[in-house]
Motif scaffolding. Structure first.
Motif, PDB file in Angstrom:
ATOM      1  N   PRO A  92      20.114 -19.710 -96.173  1.00  0.00           N
ATOM      2  CA  PRO A  92      21.532 -19.431 -96.473  1.00  0.00           C
ATOM      3  C   PRO A  92      21.756 -18.047 -97.072  1.00  0.00           C
ATOM      4  N   GLU A  93      20.698 -17.393 -97.526  1.00  0.00           N
ATOM      5  CA  GLU A  93      20.824 -16.051 -98.104  1.00  0.00           C
ATOM      6  C   GLU A  93      21.383 -15.029 -97.114  1.00  0.00           C
ATOM      7  N   TYR A  94      21.293 -15.354 -95.826  1.00  0.00           N
ATOM      8  CA  TYR A  94      21.773 -14.420 -94.809  1.00  0.00           C
ATOM      9  C   TYR A  94      23.257 -14.602 -94.496  1.00  0.00           C
ATOM     10  N   LEU A  95      23.887 -15.633 -95.044  1.00  0.00           N
ATOM     11  CA  LEU A  95      25.294 -15.885 -94.736  1.00  0.00           C
ATOM     12  C   LEU A  95      26.219 -14.707 -95.085  1.00  0.00           C
ATOM     13  N   PRO A  96      26.072 -14.066 -96.253  1.00  0.00           N
ATOM     14  CA  PRO A  96      26.951 -12.914 -96.554  1.00  0.00           C
ATOM     15  C   PRO A  96      26.795 -11.773 -95.545  1.00  0.00           C
ATOM     16  N   GLU A  97      25.559 -11.497 -95.139  1.00  0.00           N
ATOM     17  CA  GLU A  97      25.335 -10.422 -94.164  1.00  0.00           C
ATOM     18  C   GLU A  97      25.911 -10.790 -92.810  1.00  0.00           C
ATOM     19  N   MET A  98      25.772 -12.074 -92.436  1.00  0.00           N
ATOM     20  CA  MET A  98      26.327 -12.531 -91.159  1.00  0.00           C
ATOM     21  C   MET A  98      27.849 -12.382 -91.167  1.00  0.00           C
ATOM     22  N   TYR A  99      28.469 -12.763 -92.275  1.00  0.00           N
ATOM     23  CA  TYR A  99      29.927 -12.658 -92.376  1.00  0.00           C
ATOM     24  C   TYR A  99      30.380 -11.198 -92.376  1.00  0.00           C
ATOM     25  N   LYS A 100      29.618 -10.343 -93.035  1.00  0.00           N
ATOM     26  CA  LYS A 100      29.962  -8.923 -93.076  1.00  0.00           C
ATOM     27  C   LYS A 100      29.989  -8.340 -91.667  1.00  0.00           C
ATOM     28  N   GLU A 101      29.002  -8.703 -90.868  1.00  0.00           N
ATOM     29  CA  GLU A 101      28.918  -8.173 -89.507  1.00  0.00           C
ATOM     30  C   GLU A 101      30.041  -8.715 -88.626  1.00  0.00           C
ATOM     31  N   ILE A 102      30.291 -10.030 -88.709  1.00  0.00           N
ATOM     32  CA  ILE A 102      31.263 -10.631 -87.800  1.00  0.00           C
ATOM     33  C   ILE A 102      32.700 -10.324 -88.220  1.00  0.00           C
ATOM     34  N   SER A 103      32.933 -10.157 -89.517  1.00  0.00           N
ATOM     35  CA  SER A 103      34.294  -9.876 -89.978  1.00  0.00           C
ATOM     36  C   SER A 103      34.701  -8.432 -89.704  1.00  0.00           C
ATOM     37  N   SER A 104      33.746  -7.596 -89.337  1.00  0.00           N
ATOM     38  CA  SER A 104      34.066  -6.209 -88.998  1.00  0.00           C
ATOM     39  C   SER A 104      34.847  -6.128 -87.692  1.00  0.00           C
ATOM     40  N   GLY A 105      34.778  -7.214 -86.899  1.00  0.00           N
ATOM     41  CA  GLY A 105      35.480  -7.244 -85.628  1.00  0.00           C
ATOM     42  C   GLY A 105      34.681  -6.680 -84.471  1.00  0.00           C
ATOM     43  N   GLU A 106      33.493  -6.152 -84.770  1.00  0.00           N
ATOM     44  CA  GLU A 106      32.665  -5.565 -83.720  1.00  0.00           C
ATOM     45  C   GLU A 106      31.917  -6.626 -82.927  1.00  0.00           C
ATOM     46  N   TYR A 107      31.637  -7.767 -83.589  1.00  0.00           N
ATOM     47  CA  TYR A 107      30.868  -8.830 -82.940  1.00  0.00           C
ATOM     48  C   TYR A 107      31.630 -10.153 -82.942  1.00  0.00           C
ATOM     49  N   ASP A 108      31.364 -10.964 -81.935  1.00  0.00           N
ATOM     50  CA  ASP A 108      31.942 -12.296 -81.853  1.00  0.00           C
ATOM     51  C   ASP A 108      30.976 -13.352 -82.368  1.00  0.00           C
ATOM     52  N   CYS A 109      29.720 -12.983 -82.485  1.00  0.00           N
ATOM     53  CA  CYS A 109      28.687 -13.917 -82.927  1.00  0.00           C
ATOM     54  C   CYS A 109      27.566 -13.135 -83.599  1.00  0.00           C
ATOM     55  N   VAL A 110      27.068 -13.671 -84.700  1.00  0.00           N
ATOM     56  CA  VAL A 110      25.904 -13.100 -85.374  1.00  0.00           C
ATOM     57  C   VAL A 110      24.881 -14.212 -85.520  1.00  0.00           C
ATOM     58  N   GLY A 111      23.755 -14.064 -84.827  1.00  0.00           N
ATOM     59  CA  GLY A 111      22.723 -15.093 -84.853  1.00  0.00           C
ATOM     60  C   GLY A 111      21.478 -14.628 -85.569  1.00  0.00           C
ATOM     61  N   MET A 112      20.586 -15.570 -85.830  1.00  0.00           N
ATOM     62  CA  MET A 112      19.322 -15.277 -86.498  1.00  0.00           C
ATOM     63  C   MET A 112      18.175 -15.444 -85.500  1.00  0.00           C
ATOM     64  N   ARG A 113      17.210 -14.533 -85.602  1.00  0.00           N
ATOM     65  CA  ARG A 113      16.057 -14.554 -84.697  1.00  0.00           C
ATOM     66  C   ARG A 113      14.764 -14.479 -85.502  1.00  0.00           C
ATOM     67  N   ARG A 114      13.900 -15.473 -85.299  1.00  0.00           N
ATOM     68  CA  ARG A 114      12.625 -15.490 -86.010  1.00  0.00           C
ATOM     69  C   ARG A 114      11.681 -14.446 -85.415  1.00  0.00           C
ATOM     70  N   THR A 115      11.052 -13.677 -86.283  1.00  0.00           N
ATOM     71  CA  THR A 115      10.109 -12.653 -85.827  1.00  0.00           C
ATOM     72  C   THR A 115       8.679 -13.159 -85.838  1.00  0.00           C
ATOM     73  N   ASP A 116       8.438 -14.324 -86.421  1.00  0.00           N
ATOM     74  CA  ASP A 116       7.108 -14.924 -86.395  1.00  0.00           C
ATOM     75  C   ASP A 116       7.249 -16.439 -86.466  1.00  0.00           C
ATOM     76  N   ARG A 117       6.153 -17.126 -86.283  1.00  0.00           N
ATOM     77  CA  ARG A 117       6.131 -18.593 -86.338  1.00  0.00           C
ATOM     78  C   ARG A 117       5.054 -19.067 -87.308  1.00  0.00           C
ATOM     79  N   LYS A 118       4.927 -18.356 -88.385  1.00  0.00           N
ATOM     80  CA  LYS A 118       3.917 -18.688 -89.385  1.00  0.00           C
ATOM     81  C   LYS A 118       4.160 -20.096 -89.930  1.00  0.00           C
ATOM     82  N   GLY A 119       3.094 -20.902 -89.933  1.00  0.00           N
ATOM     83  CA  GLY A 119       3.213 -22.271 -90.419  1.00  0.00           C
ATOM     84  C   GLY A 119       3.325 -23.289 -89.305  1.00  0.00           C
ATOM     85  N   GLU A 120       3.623 -22.827 -88.085  1.00  0.00           N
ATOM     86  CA  GLU A 120       3.711 -23.736 -86.939  1.00  0.00           C
ATOM     87  C   GLU A 120       2.356 -23.852 -86.250  1.00  0.00           C
TER      88      GLU A 120
END
Length: 309
Positions: free
Chosen positions: A101-129
């Motif tokens: 949930p720590e990424y929610l403010p950054e996601m809102y900042k990006e999407i509320s700028s009006g430049e994007y319609d969607c802000v998603g999260m992408r895992r860069t590793d699968r550590k622990g799987e």
């Protein structure tokens, strides 16, 4: 003040729900947004529904839930949550806190700028799987992006914040067999992905076995690509060509070498079994598509609600 709807599909998550809510509240209370939660109980066999009721009783205007009559699957739960959400923005999150949930403010900042319609999260590793599960996941993205016009970002999660316009577009696709990762990309709209490292579950155990993930991946391929049908066609054509060549060889040998007999019944049986296996494989692929058409034509509801607050 803009409104943010938080959609949380849940299946047997009685341990995670009491941990999820305060962790997210700690973040969203600092954001300039009106917040609503929509917990979706996907036919849980534990006390997940009781935990949702407790949260609703404590904050009836803020926390809501939808409880299914049985388990319909995560895709149905996600669809139900999007239908219930009333916010200007909608975010989908896993209740096990693997979606930080720590990424929610950054996601809102990006999407509320009006430049994007969607802000998603992408895992860069699968550590622990498990390494084998990670390998299969990577191969799935490689395969589907080669055979489908709908491209899916490797490591992309369902964890994303969308505008109301994009949510309405997703909801307009009422297909019975749903693969949200593909649907999110198929509807278009400008999307930005934020990278993050894999996070372990805060509690409980995952219900996604390797076999379930394999079936889910195959559903995604058949939903967004006709390549398996093309493969079946090529298999059939190749088998026919090989059979014709073999027949010509046998006939020519019979007349060129008088008195010769066709030997090797064991190899003949193996060839027959091979061709029979290819035919059954092709029928299975075609049957898979026909089965999905059959389920769609029934027009059954994607889910059935037993309780909603």
């Amino acid at each position: 003040m803009p409104k943010l709807s938080i959609v949380v599909p849940c299946y047997n998550e009685q341990e995670s729900i009491p941990l999820f809510y305060p962790a997210v509240e700690k973040i969203v209370r600092k954001m300039p947004l009106e917040i609503e939660y929509w917990f979706i109980n996907d036919g849980s066999a534990d006390h997940s529904l009781e935990e949702m009721r407790k949260l609703h009783q404590a904050a009836p205007e803020r926390v809501h839930y939808v409880s299914f009559s049985r388990n319909f699957g995560k895709e149905a739960a996600l669809y139900a949550g999007l239908q219930a959400a009333t916010g200007d923005y909608v975010v989908v999150m896993d209740v096990d806190l693997q979606d930080p949930p720590e990424y929610l403010p950054e996601m809102y900042k990006e999407i509320s700028s009006g430049e994007y319609d969607c802000v998603g999260m992408r895992r860069t590793d699968r550590k622990g799987e498990a390494k084998f599960k990670s390998f299969l996941s990577d191969q799935f993205y490689n395969v589907i992006n080669k055979i489908s016009d709908t491209k899916i970002v490797s490591g992309a999660r369902d964890y994303r914040m969308m505008t109301r316009q994009m949510v309405d577009a997703v909801l307009s696709l009422t297909e019975y067999n749903r693969f949200s990762k593909g649907i999110f990309n198929w509807v278009g709209f400008k999307t930005k992905y934020l990278p993050y490292k894999n996070v372990k579950r805060v509690a409980g155990t995952t219900d996604w076995s390797t076999w379930k993930l394999f079936k889910y991946a195959f559903d995604g391929i058949t939903d967004f690509s006709e390549a398996p049908l093309a493969i079946a066609t090529w298999f059939g054509g190749l088998s026919a060509v090989v059979a014709i060549i073999g027949l010509i060889v046998v006939i020519v040998r019979r007349f060129v070498v008088p008195g010769s007999s066709v030997n090797g019944w064991a190899s003949l049986v193996c060839i027959m079994l091979l061709l029979g296996g290819i035919q059954l494989l092709c029928l299975g692929i075609v049957g898979r598509y026909i089965g999905r058409i059959y389920m769609q034509t029934k027009k059954r509801p994607i889910y059935i609600v037993k309780e909603k607050k």
